[in-house]
Design a protein around this motif. Sequence first.
Motif, short mmCIF file in Angstrom:
data_model
loop_
_atom_site.label_atom_id
_atom_site.label_comp_id
_atom_site.label_asym_id
_atom_site.label_seq_id
_atom_site.Cartn_x
_atom_site.Cartn_y
_atom_site.Cartn_z
N ARG A 43 0.83 -1.20 0.00
CA ARG A 43 0.00 0.00 0.00
C ARG A 43 0.87 1.26 0.00
NH1 ARG A 43 -5.37 0.01 1.50
NH2 ARG A 43 -6.32 -2.06 1.63
N ALA A 44 1.96 1.21 0.76
CA ALA A 44 2.83 2.38 0.86
C ALA A 44 3.50 2.71 -0.47
CB ALA A 44 3.89 2.15 1.94
N VAL A 45 3.99 1.70 -1.17
CA VAL A 45 4.63 1.99 -2.45
C VAL A 45 3.60 2.35 -3.51
CG1 VAL A 45 6.71 0.64 -1.97
CG2 VAL A 45 4.76 -0.48 -3.10
N THR A 46 2.38 1.88 -3.34
CA THR A 46 1.30 2.30 -4.24
C THR A 46 1.01 3.78 -4.04
OG1 THR A 46 0.29 0.11 -4.26
CG2 THR A 46 -1.12 1.97 -4.87
N TRP A 47 0.93 4.20 -2.77
CA TRP A 47 0.74 5.63 -2.48
C TRP A 47 1.89 6.43 -3.09
CZ3 TRP A 47 3.87 9.20 -0.19
CH2 TRP A 47 3.29 10.45 0.07
N HIS A 48 3.10 5.93 -2.96
CA HIS A 48 4.27 6.61 -3.51
C HIS A 48 4.13 6.80 -5.02
CE1 HIS A 48 8.40 7.61 -4.47
NE2 HIS A 48 8.54 6.49 -5.16
N CYS A 49 3.71 5.76 -5.72
CA CYS A 49 3.52 5.85 -7.17
C CYS A 49 2.45 6.88 -7.53
CB CYS A 49 3.16 4.49 -7.75
SG CYS A 49 4.52 3.29 -7.75
N LEU A 50 1.35 6.84 -6.80
CA LEU A 50 0.26 7.79 -7.06
C LEU A 50 0.71 9.21 -6.77
CD1 LEU A 50 -2.69 5.77 -5.48
CD2 LEU A 50 -2.31 6.17 -7.92
N ASP A 51 1.41 9.39 -5.66
CA ASP A 51 1.85 10.73 -5.27
C ASP A 51 2.84 11.29 -6.27
OD1 ASP A 51 2.01 12.85 -3.12
OD2 ASP A 51 4.11 12.24 -3.19
N ALA A 52 3.65 10.41 -6.88
CA ALA A 52 4.65 10.85 -7.84
C ALA A 52 4.07 10.99 -9.25
CB ALA A 52 5.81 9.85 -7.87
N GLY A 53 2.81 10.63 -9.43
CA GLY A 53 2.19 10.73 -10.74
C GLY A 53 2.63 9.64 -11.70
N THR A 54 3.09 8.53 -11.17
CA THR A 54 3.55 7.42 -12.00
C THR A 54 2.36 6.77 -12.71
OG1 THR A 54 5.31 6.98 -10.39
CG2 THR A 54 4.84 5.26 -12.02
N ASP A 55 2.52 6.50 -13.98
CA ASP A 55 1.47 5.83 -14.75
C ASP A 55 1.44 4.36 -14.34
OD1 ASP A 55 -0.22 4.68 -16.58
OD2 ASP A 55 0.88 5.35 -18.37
N VAL A 62 6.58 1.90 -12.91
CA VAL A 62 6.13 1.52 -11.56
C VAL A 62 7.25 0.81 -10.82
CG1 VAL A 62 4.56 0.02 -10.26
CG2 VAL A 62 3.68 1.43 -12.14
N ALA A 63 7.90 -0.14 -11.47
CA ALA A 63 8.99 -0.88 -10.84
C ALA A 63 10.12 0.05 -10.45
CB ALA A 63 9.49 -1.97 -11.77
N GLN A 64 10.44 1.00 -11.32
CA GLN A 64 11.51 1.95 -11.02
C GLN A 64 11.15 2.83 -9.83
OE1 GLN A 64 12.69 4.28 -14.42
NE2 GLN A 64 14.07 5.59 -13.26
N ALA A 65 9.90 3.27 -9.78
CA ALA A 65 9.45 4.10 -8.66
C ALA A 65 9.53 3.34 -7.34
CB ALA A 65 8.03 4.59 -8.91
N VAL A 66 9.15 2.08 -7.37
CA VAL A 66 9.18 1.26 -6.16
C VAL A 66 10.61 1.03 -5.69
CG1 VAL A 66 8.67 -1.02 -5.20
CG2 VAL A 66 6.95 0.19 -6.58
N ARG A 67 11.51 0.74 -6.61
CA ARG A 67 12.91 0.53 -6.23
C ARG A 67 13.50 1.77 -5.56
NH1 ARG A 67 13.36 -1.44 -11.70
NH2 ARG A 67 13.01 -3.70 -11.77
N ALA A 68 13.04 2.94 -6.00
CA ALA A 68 13.57 4.20 -5.47
C ALA A 68 12.90 4.63 -4.17
CB ALA A 68 13.42 5.31 -6.51
N ALA A 69 11.82 3.96 -3.80
CA ALA A 69 11.05 4.38 -2.63
C ALA A 69 11.80 4.13 -1.33
CB ALA A 69 9.72 3.64 -2.60
#
Length: 221
Positions: A43-55, A62-69
Amino acid sequence: MTVTDAALVVAIDGPSGSGKSSVAKEAARRLGAAYLDTGAMYRAVTWHCLDAGTDLDDADAVAQAVRAAELEISTDPSLERVRIHGTDVTETIRLPFVSEAVSAVATNLDVREEMVRRQRALIAAQPRIVAEGRDITTVVAPDAKTRILLTASEEARLRRRGIQLGEADAAALQRQVIERDAKDSTVSNFTRASDGVITLDSSDLTFEQTVQAVLTLVDEG
């Protein structure tokens, strides 16, 4: 020797509304163990993706955003706290907009690989821990001392989740419980116990009875 004397890993999987989070948390308290809510991590990394505007339709992004979280999660069963890049998202990740999006992130295989790596590290850092989720018994901690698949009837799961959410909208409950399970089951098996995993059906059990059943299984393991 009692269950509180030695190193211990308990793995609990189950579908939405089975009671695995509340039961695992209470079992951890009584075992003097840490507690890991892997669902909160997704849920936390999902919020991170949404907050960052990740498609969310762009699997690589998405995978890149999660690795950077930069994700921090408490493993104290008496302290629920989740942070992303220092922002406390403990309450926010339970909101409907995150619930509606989490499967899009959780079914990304590269994301799962990264999350499994992090979850294993968190488990290894604790001498005693109860970890719960959807693939803990089979992927994250297949060598856990006790592995349990906590299940319940669809009726019981919908009722429990409805009480938990204070949600009277049947369609919303359907999305939160049945539809999400259907999506997540494409990448992890949490509806049928694998070899060596004990099935515990809590449909007709009270919360206390379910906790006691888990403790008994740990003691017998």
